[in-house]
Design a protein around this motif. Structure first.
Motif, short mmCIF file in Angstrom:
data_model
loop_
_atom_site.label_atom_id
_atom_site.label_comp_id
_atom_site.label_asym_id
_atom_site.label_seq_id
_atom_site.Cartn_x
_atom_site.Cartn_y
_atom_site.Cartn_z
N LEU A 187 0.85 -1.17 0.00
CA LEU A 187 0.00 0.00 0.00
C LEU A 187 0.90 1.23 0.00
O LEU A 187 1.73 1.40 0.89
N PHE A 188 0.75 2.06 -1.01
CA PHE A 188 1.53 3.29 -1.08
C PHE A 188 0.81 4.36 -0.26
O PHE A 188 -0.20 4.91 -0.70
N GLN A 189 1.34 4.63 0.94
CA GLN A 189 0.67 5.54 1.87
C GLN A 189 0.83 7.01 1.48
O GLN A 189 -0.10 7.79 1.64
N LYS A 190 2.01 7.37 1.02
CA LYS A 190 2.28 8.75 0.62
C LYS A 190 3.16 8.76 -0.61
O LYS A 190 4.03 7.90 -0.75
N PRO A 191 2.98 9.75 -1.49
CA PRO A 191 3.87 9.84 -2.66
C PRO A 191 5.26 10.31 -2.24
O PRO A 191 5.43 10.98 -1.23
N VAL A 192 6.24 9.92 -3.04
CA VAL A 192 7.63 10.34 -2.80
C VAL A 192 7.98 11.35 -3.88
O VAL A 192 7.91 11.05 -5.07
N GLU A 193 8.37 12.53 -3.45
CA GLU A 193 8.69 13.61 -4.38
C GLU A 193 10.11 13.45 -4.93
O GLU A 193 10.98 12.86 -4.29
N ILE A 194 10.33 14.01 -6.10
CA ILE A 194 11.66 14.03 -6.70
C ILE A 194 12.57 14.88 -5.81
O ILE A 194 12.17 15.93 -5.32
N GLY A 195 13.77 14.40 -5.59
CA GLY A 195 14.73 15.10 -4.73
C GLY A 195 14.65 14.71 -3.27
O GLY A 195 15.45 15.17 -2.46
N SER A 196 13.69 13.85 -2.93
CA SER A 196 13.54 13.43 -1.54
C SER A 196 14.68 12.51 -1.11
O SER A 196 15.29 11.83 -1.94
N LEU A 197 14.93 12.49 0.19
CA LEU A 197 15.85 11.52 0.78
C LEU A 197 15.00 10.35 1.26
O LEU A 197 14.22 10.49 2.20
N LEU A 198 15.14 9.22 0.61
CA LEU A 198 14.36 8.03 0.94
C LEU A 198 15.20 7.14 1.85
O LEU A 198 16.26 6.67 1.46
N MET A 199 14.72 6.94 3.06
CA MET A 199 15.42 6.11 4.04
C MET A 199 14.70 4.77 4.14
O MET A 199 13.50 4.72 4.38
N LEU A 200 15.46 3.68 3.96
CA LEU A 200 14.92 2.33 4.02
C LEU A 200 15.55 1.60 5.20
O LEU A 200 16.77 1.63 5.38
N SER A 201 14.71 0.96 6.01
CA SER A 201 15.18 0.19 7.16
C SER A 201 14.64 -1.22 7.05
O SER A 201 13.42 -1.42 7.03
N SER A 202 15.54 -2.19 7.00
CA SER A 202 15.16 -3.59 6.87
C SER A 202 15.39 -4.30 8.21
O SER A 202 16.41 -4.09 8.86
N GLN A 203 14.43 -5.14 8.59
CA GLN A 203 14.49 -5.84 9.88
C GLN A 203 14.02 -7.27 9.70
O GLN A 203 12.91 -7.48 9.18
#
Length: 179
Positions: free
Chosen positions: A95-111
């Motif tokens: 489910l895509f909760q919010k759009p990601v804008e161009i230039g954003s810093l996308l932080m991914l955390s895997s657990q």
């Protein structure tokens, strides 16, 4: 009399032995069982700068790019946890909760949040960090189920929050295996 009740309480709770003077029960007093790994030691994180070449027709970051990055981080975490190259068994609903804008810093955390036999359940949390406001906004949570060539160590939660992740991971795993 109170002293005896305190000793009995500590003994029944199996905290520090029969002459324990601990006043509270804590997750910190837990002991790691054999062939197990603490959840806090089964994490990987990544950062992506969202460039315009990954945009969709709405001038936002394409969802397939987000899914690929989440999968790659989840796979790398399962690989490092299991000690061999894992195979993907299932991807839970996305489910895509919010759009990601161009230039954003996308932080991914895997657990790694649940294991059973050769299976590894991985949760990847995706969030956008705004450096101007210093706010983090969740964009997605991905759940992947991998299988390994050999049995993997059991994952053990140490805190209350990790216990909730463990239960959530088990629910996702049980839904995957039941199908």
């Amino acid at each position: 009399m109170l002293y005896l009740l305190h000793i009995l309480r500590c003994t029944l709770l199996n905290l520090c032995g029969c002459f324990c003077f601990c006043s509270t029960v804590s997750f910190r007093s837990r002991i790691l069982p054999p062939n197990s790994v603490w959840m806090e030691d089964a994490k990987l994180k990544g950062l992506e700068i969202c460039h315009p070449q990954e945009r969709n027709i709405f001038n936002r970051i394409f969802g397939g790019f987000l899914m690929r990055k989440a999968y790659e981080l989840g796979w790398a975490n399962a690989c490092s946890y299991g000690g061999c190259r894992p195979s993907l068994v299932a991807v839970d609903d996305i489910l895509f909760q919010k759009p990601v804008e161009i230039g954003s810093l996308l932080m991914l955390s895997s657990q790694v949040c649940y294991t059973q036999g050769t299976y590894i359940q991985v949760r990847v949390h995706s969030e956008v960090f705004d450096p101007l406001t210093r706010q983090h906004n969740t964009t997605n949570i991905f759940h992947f189920t991998f299988t390994s060539d050999r049995d993997v160590p059991n994952i053990m939660p140490k805190t209350y929050g990790e216990s909730m992740l463990y239960l959530d991971g088990k629910r996702h795993f049980d839904q995957t295996v039941a199908c």
